[in-house]
Design an enzyme around this catalytic site. Structure first.
Site, mmCIF file in Angstrom:
data_model
loop_
_atom_site.group_PDB
_atom_site.id
_atom_site.type_symbol
_atom_site.label_atom_id
_atom_site.label_comp_id
_atom_site.label_asym_id
_atom_site.label_seq_id
_atom_site.Cartn_x
_atom_site.Cartn_y
_atom_site.Cartn_z
ATOM 1 N N ASP A 1 0.821 -1.214 0.000
ATOM 2 C CA ASP A 1 0.000 0.000 0.000
ATOM 3 C C ASP A 1 0.858 1.269 0.000
ATOM 4 O O ASP A 1 2.039 1.232 0.322
ATOM 5 C CB ASP A 1 -0.885 0.009 1.259
ATOM 6 N N GLU A 2 0.216 2.363 -0.346
ATOM 7 C CA GLU A 2 0.782 3.710 -0.213
ATOM 8 C C GLU A 2 2.214 3.812 -0.729
ATOM 9 O O GLU A 2 3.110 4.267 -0.018
ATOM 10 C CB GLU A 2 0.734 4.156 1.260
ATOM 11 N N VAL A 3 2.417 3.376 -1.952
ATOM 12 C CA VAL A 3 3.766 3.431 -2.510
ATOM 13 C C VAL A 3 3.949 4.745 -3.265
ATOM 14 O O VAL A 3 3.328 4.983 -4.302
ATOM 15 C CB VAL A 3 4.027 2.225 -3.442
#
Ligand SMILES: *[C@@H]1O[C@H](CO)[C@@H](O)[C@H](O)[C@H]1NC(C)=O
Ligand SMILES: *[C@@H]1O[C@H](CO)[C@@H](O)[C@H](O)[C@H]1NC(C)=O
Ligand SMILES: *[C@@H]1O[C@H](CO)[C@@H](O)[C@H](O)[C@H]1NC(C)=O
Ligand SMILES: *[C@@H]1O[C@H](CO)[C@@H](O)[C@H](O)[C@H]1NC(C)=O
Length: 523
Positions: A317-319
């Protein structure tokens, strides 16, 4: 002949009444069992339970069952009294029958059980029948909730006998996520949380061990990784991790470990700065070096020995790919590979999946991976929803499996989400086809650790995690009942009696103390 002909139809009618006409029982007198069993029927008699209660049956030698029975007795007979000559006890044995002797705990293990409590003149009989020892543990939990201490006779009593319960979970995956990177939780605290999970029949501890702020876990292949812990004393040894997995297994709870890559990894570089794109730009992990994937593989090899659960969470997530594109060395590599930043994100996630698969793990990934390259994910991938609504319907439409954790309803660190919002959420929302519904494994409440530590984590988890637990265990025709509030208040008090600091149910902000004097059952 007359006996035969009269008897049979009567029996049929009894069975019919017990198991078909549930709405009546539901409407007028729900038992205080949380989560509610799938099917139940009860009477109006009272049984007293002998404090010398013994476990019998061919499975009585199972260490898991024996330990479960000892915990059961510790809870039920917690008032510290001894058997007195005066008291009359109706039941002094618990028969447990387990059909399958395998004690392997995996996703979808049979947790069903039947619990029968009957009262003949004078004496009673209690039986738990289950396919696995883990089903028997669920039955023990239910039985413990039926036992209450009577302050006038000073005996443990079971009201509304005879009881007939046929129970099984609605979903195979009923999880709680614990984040030990944003704050460290001592091993004993993790055990207390696991113990409390078993009271609500939750069955997966999703251990979000590592994140950007700290790397507390020992990794023998890369012994400098845990230099990324907050301090020398905020670490988990290999032995600690084994201990947690074993403690959970004894309670029928799997531990799903997480290694959240390629973002959420800054702490890795304290021990191995090479995994950073540069000392000034530290995440996501440098994908241009093969050595980065050696570290991934080393961590997974070591973790695989500890975590037997077939699911392994790879995050994803949230890369934010800025450090890839603005670090010239990495950017040059991307150009050589003819990759955009998004291609690179996909490349990393798929490569990590392949390492996990090669270690016989089923990869679980946060929803961004699905939102970015759904068709490229390995067919075995389990997509973990968190950010938005309506993700699981899209996931199952593509034939992948899904875990529901919509942050608006099932993030426990969102302290302004009241119990009934948690309770009314449903993992199957928006999914009509039975074949697609089957792909929803269940759901998980998430206890992110930025603003919770040992001082308040249990009050943040409970009682709201129990609201989700009933949604995940019980058939929906019961769980939309209005009586849920009083039953949840009762369960909160039960947790308190067992030493779990569960907060009042109705306070708008979770984990806040009572607003004034009053009974536990009304707060
Ligand atoms: C208890 O149940 C029996 C059998 O159903 C019934 O005959 C009896 O009236 C009930 N007693 C009470 C006090 O409800
Ligand atoms: C017993 O359980 C094991 C493990 O879950 C399973 O592989 C096996 O098929 C089961 N045996 C029977 C007879 O159901
Ligand atoms: C590179 O991206 C990171 C993350 O967005 C940012 O903090 C940093 O300032 C950027 N560096 C350069 C040289 O642009
Ligand atoms: C680079 O990628 C683009 C888009 O995927 C493709 O059209 C192009 O042929 C590729 N170039 C090389 C040299 O592989």
């Amino acid at each position: 002949m007359g006996w035969c002909c009269c008897y049979k139809p009567t029996l049929l009618i009894i069975v019919f009444t017990f198991f078909i006409s549930q709405p009546y029982a539901v409407k007028f007198s729900l038992p205080f069992i949380w989560p509610l069993p799938a099917k139940f029927a009860f009477g109006n008699e009272t049984l007293s339970v002998d404090p010398t209660l013994s476990l019998i049956g061919s499975s009585a030698n199972s260490p898991i069952l024996k330990a479960g029975f000892d915990r059961f007795k510790g809870i039920v007979f917690s008032n510290g009294f001894v058997r007195t000559g005066k008291a009359v006890y109706n039941v002094n044995k618990l028969y447990v029958v387990v059909h399958n002797k395998s004690e392997e705990l995996q996703l979808g293990v049979d947790e069903s059980y039947n619990l029968l409590i009957t009262k003949a003149t004078g004496s009673g009989k209690m039986t738990i029948e289950a396919n696995t020892v883990f089903g028997a543990l669920r039955g023990l939990e239910t039985l413990s909730q039926l036992c209450s201490f009577d302050y006038s006779t000073k005996t443990v009593q079971i009201y509304k006998a005879p009881w007939s319960i046929r129970d099984k979970p609605r979903f195979p995956f009923r999880g709680l996520m614990l984040d030990t990177s944003r704050h460290y939780f001592p091993v004993n605290v993790i055990k207390q949380i696991i113990e409390s999970m078993s009271y609500a029949k939750l069955n997966v501890l999703h251990w979000h061990i590592i994140d950007e702020q700290s790397f507390p876990l020992e990794v023998p292949s890369y012994p400098n990784l845990w230099k990324g812990s907050y301090s020398e004393w905020e670490r988990y040894t290999i032995e600690d991790a084994y201990e947690i997995v074993n403690f959970a297994k004894m309670r029928g709870i799997n531990v799903m470990a997480e290694m959240d890559v390629p973002g959420h990894t800054k702490s890795w570089g304290i021990g191995y700065p090479d995994v950073w794109p540069s000392p000034s730009c530290k995440s996501p992990l440098d994908l241009s070096k093969e050595s980065t994937f050696d570290v991934l593989s080393g961590i997974m090899t070591d973790m695989r020995k500890i975590f037997p659960f077939e699911l392994f969470h790879l995050g994803g997530d949230e890369v934010n790919t800025d450090c890839w594109t603005n670090t010239s060395r990495v950017n040059k590599w991307l150009q050589n590979q003819n990759m955009t930043a998004n291609d690179a994100y996909e490349y990393f996630v798929l490569k990590a999946q392949n390492i996990a698969l090669s270690k016989n793990w089923t990869p679980v990934n946060w929803e961004e991976t699905f939102n970015s390259f759904a068709t490229k994910l390995h067919k075995k991938t389990i997509v973990h929803n968190w950010w938005s609504s309506g993700v699981c319907p899209k996931v199952v439409a593509k034939g992948l499996r899904c875990i529901f954790s919509n942050q608006r309803v099932w993030y426990l660190d969102h302290v302004d989400v009241p119990w009934d919002v948690v309770y009314n959420a449903d993992p199957l929302e928006g999914i009509q086809e039975a074949s697609e519904q089957k792909l929803v494994l269940g759901g998980e409440v998430c206890m992110w650790g930025e603003v919770a530590d040992t001082s308040d984590v249990q009050q943040t988890i409970w009682p709201r995690a129990a609201a989700a637990a009933e949604r995940l265990w019980s058939p929906t025709q019961y769980t939309t009942e209005l009586t849920a509030l009083s039953r949840l208040q009762y369960f909160r008090c039960l947790l308190n009696r067992r030493g779990v600091p569960a907060a009042p149910v109705t306070n708008f902000h979770a984990r806040t103390p009572p607003t004034g004097p009053g009974s536990c059952f009304e707060q």
